[in-house]
Design an enzyme around this catalytic site. Structure first.
Site, PDB file in Angstrom:
ATOM      1  N   HIS A 103      48.036  41.760  46.215  1.00  0.00           N
ATOM      2  CA  HIS A 103      48.220  42.997  45.534  1.00  0.00           C
ATOM      3  C   HIS A 103      48.638  43.909  46.281  1.00  0.00           C
ATOM      4  CE1 HIS A 103      49.262  40.527  42.233  1.00  0.00           C
ATOM      5  NE2 HIS A 103      47.945  40.720  41.596  1.00  0.00           N
ATOM      6  N   HIS A 120      52.306  44.680  36.521  1.00  0.00           N
ATOM      7  CA  HIS A 120      50.999  44.117  36.279  1.00  0.00           C
ATOM      8  C   HIS A 120      50.474  44.543  34.787  1.00  0.00           C
ATOM      9  CE1 HIS A 120      47.453  41.419  37.351  1.00  0.00           C
ATOM     10  NE2 HIS A 120      48.165  41.074  38.236  1.00  0.00           N
ATOM     11  N   GLU A 171      54.242  38.218  36.031  1.00  0.00           N
ATOM     12  CA  GLU A 171      54.656  38.925  36.329  1.00  0.00           C
ATOM     13  C   GLU A 171      56.155  38.245  37.222  1.00  0.00           C
ATOM     14  OE1 GLU A 171      50.929  39.517  38.661  1.00  0.00           O
ATOM     15  OE2 GLU A 171      50.165  38.465  37.355  1.00  0.00           O
TER      16      GLU A 171
HETATM   17  C1  GLA Z   1      47.395  38.365  39.509  1.00  0.00           C
HETATM   18  C2  GLA Z   1      46.632  36.922  40.662  1.00  0.00           C
HETATM   19  C3  GLA Z   1      45.702  37.039  39.602  1.00  0.00           C
HETATM   20  C4  GLA Z   1      44.390  37.390  39.202  1.00  0.00           C
HETATM   21  C5  GLA Z   1      45.574  39.095  39.305  1.00  0.00           C
HETATM   22  C6  GLA Z   1      44.545  40.093  38.726  1.00  0.00           C
HETATM   23  O1  GLA Z   1      47.497  38.075  38.373  1.00  0.00           O
HETATM   24  O2  GLA Z   1      47.544  35.560  40.281  1.00  0.00           O
HETATM   25  O3  GLA Z   1      44.358  35.606  39.998  1.00  0.00           O
HETATM   26  O4  GLA Z   1      44.071  38.345  40.846  1.00  0.00           O
HETATM   27  O5  GLA Z   1      46.396  39.374  39.607  1.00  0.00           O
HETATM   28  O6  GLA Z   1      43.088  40.593  38.502  1.00  0.00           O
END
Ligand code: GLA
Length: 388
Positions: free
Chosen positions: A140, A213, A351
């Site tokens: 991210h 997110h 997402e």
């Molecule tokens: C995304 C990732 C997860 C986790 C979340 C945040 O969805 O795929 O593994 O890291 O973000 O916690």
């Protein structure tokens, strides 16, 4: 007697005042119900900069509260089957809580949504090293991703109010090449949909994969976990991962696996199927699905239905994939606005994005952006209700 006229005028004055406060209250209520956008101060960041909170409202009464810190959706209301508007997202009680520890609630994610293996990729023969922040991988956008920066905000008033956010990510930020200029526009539509338009340009070849997110819980106010939510994904194929959640590079048919959401299915039905390696690696669902239909054009990606409230959410996107994450890492350490802890599986994320680790998989749709090109992406989260 002499006092009488004074009393009368006092009474009149009081009456007038009361009438005035009545009409101003009505005006206030009316303005609160009118579609548009309102700006208030949200708080100070540790570096002294001020973040604002924007409240977008449509004529139906739906509201979206968004701060220019991380472009975070702080709350998003949607009506249930009785017309009651409630927040359908997880959120925190203040700016300082978001700054202290935010598991990406509501946030804009960049430059790269999801993981890049070992924080390394090669572009035009040059290898770049990114910040490692997730079990030896880059996740991210790194240490200070787009979810932790202050965006420049421009409110756009109207029946479909919008918030334009702009951020320029410097050449070398988190290890990425090129000055990247990013614009994200949130629009609250008349039809109870929140549209997110992303755009980016660069002055050097780089990689980009932007997403949002938001954690959804359609019960309203996150009353319980999301295991009873009914989800469908317009996807015949999964992007399987290794145990650090990096794609293996192959695609897998979802048929006859716990990953088949081609028909609406209760989330909890197969989420603990420990005989499935992918479920084990994800600790539940934490995977990318390849969306059916043409990339680059808007298509239905997912639906989520919550039977007790009757709320239905439809997700449409121009992206080729969707990460369906069931809040497996939530452990109650972060509390919401109401002060109660958000526990494991108290929300789900959808997402919309390119495949994880695309820069290291030439066969995946490209995430490379070159000077002169414009990155463009749109996702719409639309809310309605339905009877069972
Ligand atoms: C995304 C990732 C997860 C986790 C979340 C945040 O969805 O795929 O593994 O890291 O973000 O916690």
């Amino acid at each position: 007697m002499k006092l009488f006229p004074q009393l009368l005028s006092l009474a009149l004055l009081t009456g007038t005042l009361t009438m005035n406060s009545c009409s101003s209250k009505k005006e206030k209520e009316a303005s609160e119900e009118k579609p548009g956008i309102e700006k208030t101060a949200y708080g100070k960041l540790p570096d002294g900069q001020t973040a604002d909170l924007f409240t977008l409202r449509n004529a139906a009464g739906m509201t979206a509260q968004i701060t220019n810190y991380g472009g975070i959706i702080v709350s998003l209301t949607a009506p249930d089957k009785n017309g009651k508007f409630e927040d359908v997202t997880l959120g925190q009680d203040s700016l300082s809580s978001y700054v202290k520890n935010n598991p990406y609630f509501g946030a804009l994610i960049g430059r790269y949504g999801n993981r890049i293996a070992k924080g390394k990729f090669t572009l035009d023969g040059k290898t770049y090293n990114l910040f490692i922040n997730n079990f030896g991988n880059h996740l991210h956008g790194g240490k200070v991703g787009f979810d932790k920066v202050l965006w420049t905000a421009t409110p756009v008033d109207g029946d479909e109010p919008a918030l334009k956010l702009k951020y320029t990510s410097k050449d070398g930020e988190e290890g990425y090449p090129g000055n990247l200029t990013v614009e994200v526009t949130y629009t609250l539509q008349k039809d109870n949909a929140l549209k997110i338009d992303y755009q980016a340009t660069t002055d050097k070849p780089t990689v980009v994969n932007l997403t949002n997110h938001t954690y959804f819980n359609l019960t309203g106010g996150a009353k319980r976990d999301i295991l009873d939510h009914v989800v469908s994904l317009n996807a015949d194929r999964l992007i399987p991962v290794d145990k650090t959640l990096i794609p293996t590079g192959k695609l897998q048919d979802v048929a006859n696996t716990p990953f088949d959401f081609t028909n609406p299915t209760v989330v909890g039905k197969r989420i603990n199927d420990s005989t499935d390696t992918q479920i084990k690696y994800g600790g539940g669902y934490d995977h990318g699905w390849v969306l059916n239909g043409p990339a680059d054009s808007l298509k239905l990606a997912a639906t989520v239905y919550e039977p007790t409230s009757g709320r239905l959410m439809e997700v449409r996107t121009t992206e080729p994939a969707i990460q369906f994450y069931t809040g497996n890492f939530l452990d109650g350490t972060v509390t919401g606005r109401e002060g109660f802890p958000y526990k494991k599986r108290y929300a789900l994320c959808l997402e919309t994005e390119h495949y994880p680790d695309s820069p290291n998989h030439p066969a995946f749709p490209t995430t490379t952006l070159r000077p002169g090109e414009t990155y463009k992406s749109t996702t719409i989260y639309q809310f309605s209700t339905k009877k069972e």
